[in-house]
Design a protein around this motif. Structure first.
Motif, PDB file in Angstrom:
ATOM      1  N   THR A   1      -5.244  -5.643   8.716  1.00 24.31           N
ATOM      2  CA  THR A   1      -5.875  -4.998   7.059  1.00 24.31           C
ATOM      3  C   THR A   1      -6.385  -3.159   6.925  1.00 24.31           C
ATOM      4  OG1 THR A   1      -5.844  -7.215   5.690  1.00 24.31           O
ATOM      5  CG2 THR A   1      -6.748  -5.151   4.873  1.00 24.31           C
ATOM      6  N   ILE A   2      -7.042  -2.798   8.532  1.00 22.62           N
ATOM      7  CA  ILE A   2      -7.995  -2.198   7.401  1.00 22.62           C
ATOM      8  C   ILE A   2      -6.421  -0.639   8.883  1.00 22.62           C
ATOM      9  CG2 ILE A   2      -9.208  -0.199   9.460  1.00 22.62           C
ATOM     10  CD1 ILE A   2     -11.644  -2.588   8.374  1.00 22.62           C
ATOM     11  N   ILE A   3      -6.272  -1.250  10.237  1.00 21.84           N
ATOM     12  CA  ILE A   3      -5.202  -0.297   9.981  1.00 21.84           C
ATOM     13  C   ILE A   3      -3.989  -0.222   9.311  1.00 21.84           C
ATOM     14  CG2 ILE A   3      -3.768   0.069  11.881  1.00 21.84           C
ATOM     15  CD1 ILE A   3      -5.388  -1.709  14.022  1.00 21.84           C
ATOM     16  N   ALA A   4      -2.836  -1.083   8.339  1.00 20.32           N
ATOM     17  CA  ALA A   4      -2.751  -1.088   7.723  1.00 20.32           C
ATOM     18  C   ALA A   4      -2.466   0.265   6.985  1.00 20.32           C
ATOM     19  CB  ALA A   4      -1.819  -2.258   6.817  1.00 20.32           C
ATOM     20  N   VAL A   5      -4.247   0.168   5.692  1.00 25.11           N
ATOM     21  CA  VAL A   5      -4.383   0.364   4.884  1.00 25.11           C
ATOM     22  C   VAL A   5      -4.073   1.636   5.566  1.00 25.11           C
ATOM     23  CG1 VAL A   5      -6.424   0.867   3.614  1.00 25.11           C
ATOM     24  CG2 VAL A   5      -5.645  -1.012   3.392  1.00 25.11           C
TER      25      VAL A   5
ATOM     26  N   THR B   1     -13.728   3.957   0.856  1.00 25.12           N
ATOM     27  CA  THR B   1     -14.472   2.981   1.425  1.00 25.12           C
ATOM     28  C   THR B   1     -14.819   1.978   0.545  1.00 25.12           C
ATOM     29  OG1 THR B   1     -15.651   4.424   2.833  1.00 25.12           O
ATOM     30  CG2 THR B   1     -16.493   2.242   2.693  1.00 25.12           C
ATOM     31  N   ARG B   2     -15.117   2.417  -1.041  1.00 23.90           N
ATOM     32  CA  ARG B   2     -15.351   1.618  -2.295  1.00 23.90           C
ATOM     33  C   ARG B   2     -13.217   1.395  -2.653  1.00 23.90           C
ATOM     34  NH1 ARG B   2     -14.164  -1.537  -5.522  1.00 23.90           N
ATOM     35  NH2 ARG B   2     -14.999  -1.665  -7.516  1.00 23.90           N
ATOM     36  N   PHE B   3     -12.434   1.932  -1.862  1.00 21.59           N
ATOM     37  CA  PHE B   3     -11.235   1.822  -2.282  1.00 21.59           C
ATOM     38  C   PHE B   3     -11.162   0.401  -1.615  1.00 21.59           C
ATOM     39  CE2 PHE B   3      -6.884   2.436  -0.994  1.00 21.59           C
ATOM     40  CZ  PHE B   3      -5.801   1.869  -1.902  1.00 21.59           C
ATOM     41  N   LEU B   4     -11.385   0.631  -0.246  1.00 24.96           N
ATOM     42  CA  LEU B   4     -10.679  -0.580   0.456  1.00 24.96           C
ATOM     43  C   LEU B   4     -11.558  -1.997   0.283  1.00 24.96           C
ATOM     44  CD1 LEU B   4     -11.268   0.576   4.073  1.00 24.96           C
ATOM     45  CD2 LEU B   4      -9.421   0.091   3.171  1.00 24.96           C
ATOM     46  N   ARG B   5     -12.425  -2.397  -0.903  1.00 24.82           N
ATOM     47  CA  ARG B   5     -13.200  -3.695  -1.618  1.00 24.82           C
ATOM     48  C   ARG B   5     -12.208  -4.440  -1.102  1.00 24.82           C
ATOM     49  NH1 ARG B   5     -17.864  -4.050  -5.087  1.00 24.82           N
ATOM     50  NH2 ARG B   5     -16.327  -4.707  -6.808  1.00 24.82           N
ATOM     51  N   PRO B   6     -10.983  -4.129  -2.185  1.00 19.89           N
ATOM     52  CA  PRO B   6     -10.546  -5.919  -2.798  1.00 19.89           C
ATOM     53  C   PRO B   6      -9.849  -5.954  -1.230  1.00 19.89           C
ATOM     54  CG  PRO B   6      -9.380  -3.239  -3.721  1.00 19.89           C
ATOM     55  CD  PRO B   6     -10.681  -3.099  -2.720  1.00 19.89           C
ATOM     56  N   TYR B   7      -9.237  -4.795  -0.118  1.00 11.35           N
ATOM     57  CA  TYR B   7      -8.192  -5.326   0.621  1.00 11.35           C
ATOM     58  C   TYR B   7      -9.069  -6.275   1.705  1.00 11.35           C
ATOM     59  CZ  TYR B   7      -5.083  -1.468  -0.411  1.00 11.35           C
ATOM     60  OH  TYR B   7      -4.360  -1.276  -0.788  1.00 11.35           O
ATOM     61  N   ILE B   8     -11.196  -5.852   1.459  1.00 14.78           N
ATOM     62  CA  ILE B   8     -11.301  -6.619   2.517  1.00 14.78           C
ATOM     63  C   ILE B   8     -11.446  -7.992   1.707  1.00 14.78           C
ATOM     64  CG2 ILE B   8     -13.995  -6.860   3.866  1.00 14.78           C
ATOM     65  CD1 ILE B   8     -12.302  -4.490   5.025  1.00 14.78           C
ATOM     66  N   ILE B   9     -11.387  -8.248   0.648  1.00 11.00           N
ATOM     67  CA  ILE B   9     -12.355  -9.898  -0.320  1.00 11.00           C
ATOM     68  C   ILE B   9     -10.616 -10.513   0.269  1.00 11.00           C
ATOM     69  CG2 ILE B   9     -11.975 -11.161  -1.925  1.00 11.00           C
ATOM     70  CD1 ILE B   9     -13.639  -8.555  -3.433  1.00 11.00           C
TER      71      ILE B   9
ATOM     72  N   ILE C   1     -11.306   2.162  13.667  1.00 13.06           N
ATOM     73  CA  ILE C   1     -12.092   3.022  13.143  1.00 13.06           C
ATOM     74  C   ILE C   1     -11.558   4.860  13.515  1.00 13.06           C
ATOM     75  CG2 ILE C   1     -14.404   3.568  13.978  1.00 13.06           C
ATOM     76  CD1 ILE C   1     -14.402   1.398  15.027  1.00 13.06           C
ATOM     77  N   TYR C   2     -11.266   4.913  14.434  1.00 12.01           N
ATOM     78  CA  TYR C   2     -10.282   5.995  14.026  1.00 12.01           C
ATOM     79  C   TYR C   2      -9.743   6.771  13.295  1.00 12.01           C
ATOM     80  CZ  TYR C   2      -7.333   9.899  15.986  1.00 12.01           C
ATOM     81  OH  TYR C   2      -6.969  11.022  16.044  1.00 12.01           O
ATOM     82  N   LEU C   3      -8.943   5.751  13.011  1.00 14.11           N
ATOM     83  CA  LEU C   3      -7.632   5.838  11.883  1.00 14.11           C
ATOM     84  C   LEU C   3      -8.385   5.596  10.750  1.00 14.11           C
ATOM     85  CD1 LEU C   3      -4.311   3.516  13.118  1.00 14.11           C
ATOM     86  CD2 LEU C   3      -4.419   5.914  13.256  1.00 14.11           C
TER      87      LEU C   3
ATOM     88  N   THR D   1       0.644  -1.309  -0.191  1.00 16.43           N
ATOM     89  CA  THR D   1       0.425   0.308  -0.061  1.00 16.43           C
ATOM     90  C   THR D   1       0.876   1.194   0.055  1.00 16.43           C
ATOM     91  OG1 THR D   1      -1.994  -1.253   1.126  1.00 16.43           O
ATOM     92  CG2 THR D   1      -2.182   1.183   1.296  1.00 16.43           C
ATOM     93  N   SER D   2       1.966   1.098   0.708  1.00 18.40           N
ATOM     94  CA  SER D   2       2.746   2.434   0.866  1.00 18.40           C
ATOM     95  C   SER D   2       3.474   2.667  -0.511  1.00 18.40           C
ATOM     96  CB  SER D   2       3.771   2.275   2.019  1.00 18.40           C
ATOM     97  OG  SER D   2       3.645   2.318   3.205  1.00 18.40           O
ATOM     98  N   LYS D   3       3.743   1.295  -1.297  1.00 18.41           N
ATOM     99  CA  LYS D   3       4.386   0.699  -2.817  1.00 18.41           C
ATOM    100  C   LYS D   3       3.272   2.285  -3.881  1.00 18.41           C
ATOM    101  CE  LYS D   3       6.654  -1.596  -4.715  1.00 18.41           C
ATOM    102  NZ  LYS D   3       7.702  -2.503  -5.494  1.00 18.41           N
ATOM    103  N   LEU D   4       1.912   1.941  -3.522  1.00 22.98           N
ATOM    104  CA  LEU D   4       0.952   2.673  -3.997  1.00 22.98           C
ATOM    105  C   LEU D   4       0.963   4.211  -4.322  1.00 22.98           C
ATOM    106  CD1 LEU D   4      -2.502  -0.037  -4.129  1.00 22.98           C
ATOM    107  CD2 LEU D   4      -0.503   0.436  -5.902  1.00 22.98           C
ATOM    108  N   ALA D   5       0.968   4.404  -2.252  1.00 24.24           N
ATOM    109  CA  ALA D   5       0.927   5.947  -2.103  1.00 24.24           C
ATOM    110  C   ALA D   5       1.784   6.467  -2.851  1.00 24.24           C
ATOM    111  CB  ALA D   5       0.505   5.635  -1.066  1.00 24.24           C
ATOM    112  N   ASN D   6       3.405   6.008  -2.858  1.00 25.56           N
ATOM    113  CA  ASN D   6       4.269   6.469  -3.635  1.00 25.56           C
ATOM    114  C   ASN D   6       4.714   6.916  -4.441  1.00 25.56           C
ATOM    115  OD1 ASN D   6       5.757   7.168  -0.847  1.00 25.56           O
ATOM    116  ND2 ASN D   6       6.525   5.335  -0.541  1.00 25.56           N
ATOM    117  N   ASN D   7       4.058   6.351  -5.525  1.00 22.90           N
ATOM    118  CA  ASN D   7       3.827   6.522  -6.588  1.00 22.90           C
ATOM    119  C   ASN D   7       2.288   6.624  -7.129  1.00 22.90           C
ATOM    120  OD1 ASN D   7       5.726   4.690  -7.442  1.00 22.90           O
ATOM    121  ND2 ASN D   7       4.722   2.339  -6.940  1.00 22.90           N
TER     122      ASN D   7
END
Length: 362
Positions: free
Chosen positions: A291-295, A98-106, A354-356, A78-84
């Motif tokens: 996963t949620i915290i990491a993202v 929230t929609r961006f998180l969907r593949p992470y939840i899957i 939830i907070y993050l 995810t950091s690589k995605l952000a840096n790019n």
């Protein structure tokens, strides 16, 4: 319906997690070999036994450190995605966070199901092989080592019989200062005592030395004595002292049955067994939370780049494992609720997630 972006992220999620495990397991094996190679050479352990041990070690090690592997892998890609600036491009297209998180939840769902099934059926067998090797070859110098309680053991072996032994020798299958009390309708019917009791594996009988049986009557008691007597009991001597890691070696159904039986016997290790049972369900759930915290932590660019995200990720991951170990030990060694102890890390880090996540959305 998965979009191209969903498939791209999901593929990265699963691939990075798999690579992370494949990278760290050889490191763990090398460290373990360096620590134990002298013992292995001294005890002349067969190569096949060592090979089986490291197969079991791989499963045991991966299962134990699964939260760290998952968290670091999500932080990394995810950091690589952000840096790019790939995340910025996705969100700028109108897709919500929230929609961006969907593949992470899957991805977390796939990993959770895998870990759940591993914990139910594969990890118990690996845990048994791993611990048996350690106790037999690394601690017992090639001999079976005592792995359970061996002093002042008091247990209920069935609905009517209670047993006490002052000490127990696992190697000779002998218990000392043996007492059996038989109750019917909450009334003591007879009591058997012996200075020593030895289990005979071939005949499945017990030899009692200095045998005494007192049968209680309405007016007079009947006392039977013998210097030595063979008796067939409906329990095995090993039932008195289950190995310390017995719960880890049982599949889900057997573990539930074992806990029910131990509760009836009044075992003092119930909390230890319950911690193992509850962790089979709590650990897979942690995949979603981590996963949620990491993202949330790594989805934005930072001045320190990926290094800063990894530093934060490592701190959070090890904090999770620290909480998990501390509260698990607290439940095993005290009257603290095993259910609360096992689920507390998920509750605490779930609130953090939830907070993050709210901050990340902003």
């Amino acid at each position: 319906m998965l979009t191209i972006i969903d498939k791209y992220i999901l593929k990265r999620y699963l691939a990075t997690f798999s690579v992370m495990i494949l990278l760290f397991i050889p490191i763990g094996i090398v460290i373990d070999v360096s620590e134990k190679v002298n013992k292995m050479l001294e005890n002349k352990i067969p190569f096949t036994a060592i090979a089986i041990y490291y197969y079991n070690f791989t499963v045991y090690f991966a299962n134990s450190l699964f939260p760290i592997f998952l968290f670091l892998s999500v932080i990394w890609f995810t950091s690589k995605l952000a840096n790019n600036t790939e995340i910025i491009a996705v969100l700028s297209s109108g897709i919500s966070f929230t929609r961006f998180l969907r593949p992470y939840i899957i991805g977390a769902s796939i990993v959770s199901v895998f870990v759940l099934l591993m914990g139910f059926f594969i990890v118990p067998a690996a845990s048994e092989g791993f611990n048996n090797f350690r106790y037999t070859y690394l601690k017992g110098n090639g001999k079976e080592l005592m792995r359970g309680e061996n002093t002042n053991v008091y247990r209920q072996v069935n609905d009517n019989d209670f047993i006490f032994v002052n000490s127990f020798n696992d190697e000779s299958k002998t218990a000392f200062n043996f007492t059996l009390e038989h109750f019917e309708k909450d009334k003591l019917k007879y009591k058997i005592t012996a200075s020593r009791i030895k289990f005979n594996p071939k005949s499945k009988t017990y030899t009692l030395y200095d045998y005494t049986k007192r049968t209680l009557g309405d007016l007079n008691d009947v006392i039977e004595k013998a210097p030595e007597k063979n008796v067939a009991f409906k329990f095995e001597l090993e039932d008195l002292t289950p190995v310390v890691y017995i719960a880890e070696t049982l599949t889900l159904g057997k573990l539930i049955d074992f806990i029910d039986k131990e509760k009836k016997r009044g075992s003092g290790n119930i909390n230890t067994y319950l911690v193992v049972l509850y962790k089979k369900f709590s650990v897979p759930i942690s995949a979603f939370i981590l996963t949620i915290i990491a993202v949330a932590v790594s989805a934005m660019k930072r001045r320190g780049g990926m290094g800063m995200n990894l530093a934060i990720g490592i701190a959070i991951a090890f904090s999770f494992v620290f909480f998990d170990k501390i509260f698990g030990t607290l439940a095993e060694k005290s009257t603290f609720s095993p259910l609360l102890a096992v689920w507390f890390p998920n509750i605490f880090f779930g609130i953090m997630a939830i907070y993050l996540l709210r901050n990340a959305k902003r």
